[in-house]
Write a protein that holds these residues in place. Sequence first.
Motif, short mmCIF file in Angstrom:
data_model
loop_
_atom_site.label_atom_id
_atom_site.label_comp_id
_atom_site.label_asym_id
_atom_site.label_seq_id
_atom_site.Cartn_x
_atom_site.Cartn_y
_atom_site.Cartn_z
N GLU A 54 30.47 -9.26 -39.34
CA GLU A 54 30.36 -7.82 -39.55
C GLU A 54 28.89 -7.41 -39.53
O GLU A 54 28.07 -7.95 -40.27
CB GLU A 54 30.99 -7.44 -40.90
CG GLU A 54 31.00 -5.94 -41.17
CD GLU A 54 31.68 -5.58 -42.48
OE1 GLU A 54 31.38 -4.52 -43.04
OE2 GLU A 54 32.53 -6.39 -42.95
N GLU A 111 28.94 -1.12 -41.26
CA GLU A 111 30.06 -0.34 -41.80
C GLU A 111 29.57 1.08 -42.02
O GLU A 111 28.51 1.28 -42.62
CB GLU A 111 30.61 -0.93 -43.10
CG GLU A 111 31.80 -0.14 -43.63
CD GLU A 111 32.48 -0.81 -44.81
OE1 GLU A 111 33.64 -0.45 -45.10
OE2 GLU A 111 31.86 -1.69 -45.44
N SER A 112 30.32 2.06 -41.54
CA SER A 112 29.88 3.46 -41.57
C SER A 112 31.04 4.35 -42.00
O SER A 112 32.03 4.48 -41.29
CB SER A 112 29.37 3.88 -40.19
OG SER A 112 28.93 5.21 -40.20
N ARG A 121 37.62 -10.05 -45.42
CA ARG A 121 36.96 -8.94 -44.73
C ARG A 121 37.04 -9.08 -43.21
O ARG A 121 37.07 -8.08 -42.49
CB ARG A 121 35.48 -8.85 -45.14
CG ARG A 121 35.22 -8.37 -46.55
CD ARG A 121 33.73 -8.18 -46.78
NE ARG A 121 33.21 -7.10 -45.96
CZ ARG A 121 33.06 -5.85 -46.39
NH1 ARG A 121 33.41 -5.52 -47.61
NH2 ARG A 121 32.55 -4.93 -45.59
N ASP A 122 37.08 -10.32 -42.73
CA ASP A 122 37.04 -10.53 -41.28
C ASP A 122 38.39 -10.93 -40.71
O ASP A 122 38.46 -11.45 -39.59
CB ASP A 122 35.99 -11.58 -40.94
CG ASP A 122 36.35 -12.97 -41.48
OD1 ASP A 122 37.31 -13.08 -42.28
OD2 ASP A 122 35.67 -13.96 -41.12
N GLY A 128 35.47 3.33 -43.82
CA GLY A 128 34.28 2.78 -43.19
C GLY A 128 34.65 2.16 -41.86
O GLY A 128 35.42 1.19 -41.82
N ARG A 135 34.02 -0.26 -38.96
CA ARG A 135 33.29 -1.53 -39.02
C ARG A 135 33.13 -2.12 -37.63
O ARG A 135 34.07 -2.12 -36.84
CB ARG A 135 34.00 -2.51 -39.94
CG ARG A 135 34.10 -2.01 -41.38
CD ARG A 135 34.50 -3.12 -42.33
NE ARG A 135 35.83 -3.62 -42.04
CZ ARG A 135 36.25 -4.85 -42.36
NH1 ARG A 135 35.43 -5.70 -42.94
NH2 ARG A 135 37.48 -5.23 -42.09
#
Length: 434
Positions: free
Chosen positions: A21, A24-25, A293-294, A12, A14
């Motif tokens: 965030e 997300e792809s 996550r960050d 993903g 981001r």
Amino acid sequence: MGQGVLEINDCGLRVFIDTTEVLESPGIAVIEPGRIHIGTAAQMRARSHPTQVNNQFWRRLSLESLKSTNQRCRHHADLAYCHLQEISEHCDLPEELVLAVPGNFTREQLALLLGIIKESNMNVVGLVDSASAAIGDLAPPGLQMHVELQLHQTLVSRISVDNQATVKSSESVADAGLCHFQEAWARVFTDAFVMQCRFDPLHSAESEQQLYDLMPQWVSRAMSQGEVLAELDDRTAKISLRQLQDATAPILSRVRAMIENLADSGSVSFISHRWAEIPGGLQIAQRMHLLSRDSTAQSIKNRWKELRSPDSALRLVSSVRAAPESEISLHLEAPSEAVATHLLYGHRALAAQQPLFVFWHEDKFQVTPTPPEHPAATVTNHAGRLALRVDAGIRLMLNGEEIAAPVNLNAGDKIGIADRHDVITAISVERYET
């Protein structure tokens, strides 16, 4: 809108604005003659249109020709460009972006990526290795590991930390990506539906797509509850967390072996947040820190002036300023289950560095490294994890439940035979140095 980060990972891509965030792809495309679906839209069609799927274009970023009737899809680089365009259309990009890229990109791929970026409407002002950026604020001095889960592989980076956090090497563990975990889980769920409901979710593309759409939440529920009742097309099947762990044990063993091969005795493995969503993912190393996550976006924000290029000629930064040791407070993950190292029977504990054989002799259990004539089970060591395999037609029990398929052993597991009181216990023996 100020500053932000684009993190390239085919699980993903981001986008962060500051450290928030916003998108997300996943790196997936479904290519039709007149249209290209990409990212989440492609993921929702991938199983129902399997012959039109390409999920390799980031890993194999190149000008290699593709067989496609769609004129917008001549090679993998075209799909990468389409993906970046799709991302820019679905969120308000910040005015300036730093690009965080994985360590397995070659020089040719980085050059091609920068060329694609120039053709897009993204204003990229810096280029940094994801691994060094992720741990720059967290890692103590020494040789540390960064372990990233990608779509088709796991990337293990060795990072030397002193005043700088510098990437020394990046090694890939093939066939150990998110898609391989998903395929293993899909087999578990499919087998459960077939056995319990006489229903095969793979009998049609539509039900297979539903299976993959629902699977992440099923896996998450199993991890929190120990089991899950999976419901599909008004049918319900029960699956245990142990089944999911056992299905992916060979993948995790390869990742664990790579980390052990590259790490020093005092190394900490900084694992990406994605491992927290993998059953057994928080057991891939002895000394681990789970990244937020960050973490990458936060580190880049703290080093913006250091990473921002003064001109348009971007260079890859693979060494970032490390945080002072006095400012580091590191939380190491405690493995949720202790890994077994020995088999205990009576007063004897046998180390399982070599295969051990369990058998029944003179109305008693026996454990031996010498192959008996009729073994009941074999215990083998795979990259530090013990696996139990039933070898004969005996009703072998593990923690009171009959087993037939191979399973991994954790400390405290008890191996027995139906209607017998004798048990062999898997234990963990740790060495303490003074």
